[in-house]
Design a protein around this motif. Structure first.
Motif, PDB file in Angstrom:
ATOM      1  N   TRP A  91       0.809  -1.217   0.000  1.00  9.58           N
ATOM      2  CA  TRP A  91       0.000   0.000   0.000  1.00  9.58           C
ATOM      3  C   TRP A  91       0.839   1.261   0.000  1.00  9.58           C
ATOM      4  CZ3 TRP A  91      -4.544   0.856  -1.708  1.00  9.58           C
ATOM      5  CH2 TRP A  91      -5.405  -0.219  -1.837  1.00  9.58           C
ATOM      6  N   ILE A  95       0.320   4.000  -2.903  1.00 12.14           N
ATOM      7  CA  ILE A  95       0.086   5.423  -2.617  1.00 12.14           C
ATOM      8  C   ILE A  95       1.132   6.284  -3.316  1.00 12.14           C
ATOM      9  CG2 ILE A  95       0.095   7.161  -0.781  1.00 12.14           C
ATOM     10  CD1 ILE A  95      -1.274   5.024   0.982  1.00 12.14           C
ATOM     11  N   LEU A  98       0.105   6.459  -6.858  1.00  9.33           N
ATOM     12  CA  LEU A  98      -1.020   7.379  -7.020  1.00  9.33           C
ATOM     13  C   LEU A  98      -0.578   8.834  -6.931  1.00  9.33           C
ATOM     14  CD1 LEU A  98      -3.841   5.530  -5.057  1.00  9.33           C
ATOM     15  CD2 LEU A  98      -3.574   5.751  -7.533  1.00  9.33           C
ATOM     16  N   ILE A  99       0.410   9.106  -6.081  1.00  8.89           N
ATOM     17  CA  ILE A  99       0.957  10.461  -5.995  1.00  8.89           C
ATOM     18  C   ILE A  99       1.559  10.858  -7.335  1.00  8.89           C
ATOM     19  CG2 ILE A  99       2.801  11.877  -4.974  1.00  8.89           C
ATOM     20  CD1 ILE A  99       2.298  10.378  -2.340  1.00  8.89           C
ATOM     21  N   VAL A 110      -5.085  16.649  -4.436  1.00  7.19           N
ATOM     22  CA  VAL A 110      -5.037  15.197  -4.229  1.00  7.19           C
ATOM     23  C   VAL A 110      -3.604  14.762  -3.960  1.00  7.19           C
ATOM     24  CG1 VAL A 110      -5.550  12.958  -5.270  1.00  7.19           C
ATOM     25  CG2 VAL A 110      -7.065  14.886  -5.694  1.00  7.19           C
ATOM     26  N   THR A 111      -2.653  15.369  -4.641  1.00  6.00           N
ATOM     27  CA  THR A 111      -1.235  15.067  -4.415  1.00  6.00           C
ATOM     28  C   THR A 111      -0.851  15.380  -2.977  1.00  6.00           C
ATOM     29  OG1 THR A 111      -0.723  15.566  -6.724  1.00  6.00           O
ATOM     30  CG2 THR A 111       1.117  15.555  -5.188  1.00  6.00           C
ATOM     31  N   PHE A 113      -2.785  15.520  -0.325  1.00  8.54           N
ATOM     32  CA  PHE A 113      -3.447  14.563   0.573  1.00  8.54           C
ATOM     33  C   PHE A 113      -2.713  13.232   0.573  1.00  8.54           C
ATOM     34  CE2 PHE A 113      -6.419  10.976   0.835  1.00  8.54           C
ATOM     35  CZ  PHE A 113      -6.771  11.092   2.175  1.00  8.54           C
ATOM     36  N   LEU A 114      -2.390  12.718  -0.601  1.00  9.33           N
ATOM     37  CA  LEU A 114      -1.719  11.419  -0.688  1.00  9.33           C
ATOM     38  C   LEU A 114      -0.311  11.471  -0.097  1.00  9.33           C
ATOM     39  CD1 LEU A 114      -2.892  10.187  -4.197  1.00  9.33           C
ATOM     40  CD2 LEU A 114      -3.588   9.320  -1.961  1.00  9.33           C
ATOM     41  N   GLN A 115       0.350  12.616  -0.189  1.00  9.54           N
ATOM     42  CA  GLN A 115       1.667  12.751   0.434  1.00  9.54           C
ATOM     43  C   GLN A 115       1.559  12.656   1.954  1.00  9.54           C
ATOM     44  OE1 GLN A 115       3.078  16.415  -1.260  1.00  9.54           O
ATOM     45  NE2 GLN A 115       4.171  15.377  -2.903  1.00  9.54           N
ATOM     46  N   LYS A 116       0.509  13.242   2.513  1.00 14.46           N
ATOM     47  CA  LYS A 116       0.318  13.145   3.963  1.00 14.46           C
ATOM     48  C   LYS A 116       0.016  11.714   4.377  1.00 14.46           C
ATOM     49  CE  LYS A 116      -0.962  17.877   4.801  1.00 14.46           C
ATOM     50  NZ  LYS A 116      -1.915  18.835   5.331  1.00 14.46           N
ATOM     51  N   VAL A 117      -0.748  11.003   3.567  1.00 13.72           N
ATOM     52  CA  VAL A 117      -1.036   9.595   3.857  1.00 13.72           C
ATOM     53  C   VAL A 117       0.256   8.780   3.797  1.00 13.72           C
ATOM     54  CG1 VAL A 117      -2.217   7.528   2.999  1.00 13.72           C
ATOM     55  CG2 VAL A 117      -3.438   9.697   3.113  1.00 13.72           C
ATOM     56  N   ALA A 118       1.086   9.011   2.791  1.00 16.76           N
ATOM     57  CA  ALA A 118       2.349   8.284   2.655  1.00 16.76           C
ATOM     58  C   ALA A 118       3.299   8.584   3.816  1.00 16.76           C
ATOM     59  CB  ALA A 118       3.019   8.625   1.325  1.00 16.76           C
TER      60      ALA A 118
END
Length: 182
Positions: A91, A95, A98-99, A110-111, A113-118
């Motif tokens: 995952w 992610i 997806l970034i 969206v980039t 947000f996904l960076q914070k998730v990563a």
């Protein structure tokens, strides 16, 4: 008649502008799809590799050997440390892929947000490791306390109670430490 001519020109210019944007977007879309496919394949491959590497450490055998997952198996949950690490690796790379895809498509929100998730995933890994170590050490301490109290001629009920208190105090401490990590 001049009125319709202006409308025709306005609609024609709008359609031409739309067509130019679509034509300019197609290479970005194709690039994003290629990145997505390659990233998903890479994530799958790295997940399998992580699973094999963790299996080489024999952590799952150690956990099974001291019966740390016995209660989870009784409930129907099959705990595999290697599978959890492989899932997290998979995952993480999904992610990251997806970034890259949304960055190519120029979707900046969206980039972000996904960076914070990563960036949060390492915290999850550390929390899982803390919890796994807490379960292993808790079961080990349970066995040591139970054998020690039985060797000291303490009643079976008291021995079981003291070993359970020692085990669950360590497990709860590990759970709280993993929650703090998250």
């Amino acid at each position: 008649m001049n009125y319709f001519s202006d409308w025709n020109q306005a609609i024609g210019a709008s359609l031409q502008n739309l067509w130019n944007r679509v034509v300019a977007f197609v290479p970005e879309l194709i690039g994003a799809l290629i990145i997505l496919i390659l990233g998903l394949v890479l994530a799958h491959f790295l997940s399998k590799l992580a699973n094999k590497l963790v299996n080489l450490t024999h952590v799952d055998r150690l956990v099974d050997k001291i019966d740390a997952t016995k209660k989870l198996k009784e409930v129907g949950l099959h705990f595999s440390f290697a599978a959890i690490i492989a899932w997290i690796v998979k995952w993480f790379f999904i992610i990251v892929t997806l970034i890259a895809v949304v960055d190519v498509l120029k979707l900046s929100q969206v980039t972000a947000f996904l960076q914070k998730v990563a960036e949060y995933i390492p915290n999850v890994v550390v929390a899982v490791i803390i919890l796994a170590i807490g379960l292993v050490v808790g079961q080990f301490v349970h066995d040591v306390v139970e054998k020690s109290t039985k060797a000291s001629n303490v009643t079976a009920h008291t021995s079981h109670m003291l070993s359970a208190i020692a085990k669950w105090s360590l497990v709860i401490f590990a759970l709280l430490a993993s929650l703090v990590q998250l």
